[in-house]
Scaffold this motif. Structure first.
Motif, short mmCIF file in Angstrom:
data_model
loop_
_atom_site.label_atom_id
_atom_site.label_comp_id
_atom_site.label_asym_id
_atom_site.label_seq_id
_atom_site.Cartn_x
_atom_site.Cartn_y
_atom_site.Cartn_z
N ARG A 1 0.80 -0.95 -0.12
CA ARG A 1 0.02 0.15 0.32
C ARG A 1 0.60 0.80 -0.29
N THR B 1 0.95 5.54 -0.50
CA THR B 1 -0.37 7.00 -0.32
C THR B 1 0.05 8.31 -1.82
N GLU C 1 -4.48 6.17 -2.66
CA GLU C 1 -3.73 4.78 -1.84
C GLU C 1 -4.36 3.68 -2.73
N THR C 2 -2.70 3.21 -3.66
CA THR C 2 -2.64 2.35 -4.53
C THR C 2 -1.91 1.31 -3.38
N ASP D 1 -0.70 -6.29 -1.28
CA ASP D 1 -1.91 -5.14 -1.58
C ASP D 1 -2.39 -4.70 -2.21
N ILE E 1 -6.07 -2.44 -2.52
CA ILE E 1 -6.48 -1.33 -1.72
C ILE E 1 -7.80 -1.16 -2.63
N ASP E 2 -8.53 -1.24 -3.86
CA ASP E 2 -9.85 -1.07 -4.77
C ASP E 2 -10.29 -2.06 -4.31
#
Length: 181
Positions: free
Chosen positions: A11, A13, A22-23, A45, A47-48
């Motif tokens: 992750r 930012t 956030e990606t 990770d 995120i979306d």
């Protein structure tokens, strides 16, 4: 097709065009096998979850054979494997020859082709240029999402072995072209 890099991301930012995101698109090669789970890649990770991860998008593969095309458009970038957010960088991945529903054995896993990747703002962030999104849509170089039918480890040099051919289904390139038009 053969895996030439396995990639994971943490992750991150980032601020881009006065907005904070956030990606998990910043993926980099790792030197050990990665575990492909039912809904995502272990230690990667996501995120979306609306657009990444989950049953239909558990693993993303991108063709190393497409890298030169993008290097010509973006010579200022450092092109490490994983720059497209892919978990697997694959030698000789051609979206025209991969069909929705095809099943492959790869390492310890069994993977089913589900859909192409659709570019989003995060790709623009990674390339530091929003134009890459439109350029991505204008190609058939989308990469491939897979569903994991059998979990397990995958490593560099593992080969995709066609296990089951899907009949009367579109290629990943055809699906991608229809979405982009």
């Amino acid at each position: 097709m053969k895996v030439i890099s396995v990639n994971l991301g943490k992750r991150k930012t980032v601020t881009w065009k006065h907005k904070t995101y956030e990606t998990g698109i910043y993926k980099y090669p790792v030197n050990e096998p990665i575990f492909l789970g039912e809904t995502d890649v272990e230690r990667d990770d996501v995120i979306d979850r609306k657009y990444h991860g989950g049953i239909e998008q558990a693993v993303y593969a991108y063709g190393e054979n497409h890298y030169d095309f993008w290097k010509n458009l973006y010579p200022q970038l450092e092109f490490n494997f994983g720059i497209f957010g892919e978990n697997l960088t694959v030698k000789e991945l051609w979206e025209e020859n991969i069909f929705v529903g095809d099943v492959y054995k790869l390492g310890e896993t069994i993977l089913e082709v589900t859909k192409p990747r659709e570019p989003c703002v995060k790709l623009g962030i990674r390339f530091n240029d929003a134009n890459v999104i439109k350029q991505f849509w204008e190609t058939t170089k989308s990469g491939v999402y897979f569903k994991v039918l059998k979990t397990g480890h995958v490593k560099c040099d593992d080969e995709f072995i066609l296990h089951k051919i899907s009949k009367n289904t579109p290629s990943i390139a055809e699906v991608f072209q229809k979405k982009g038009s």
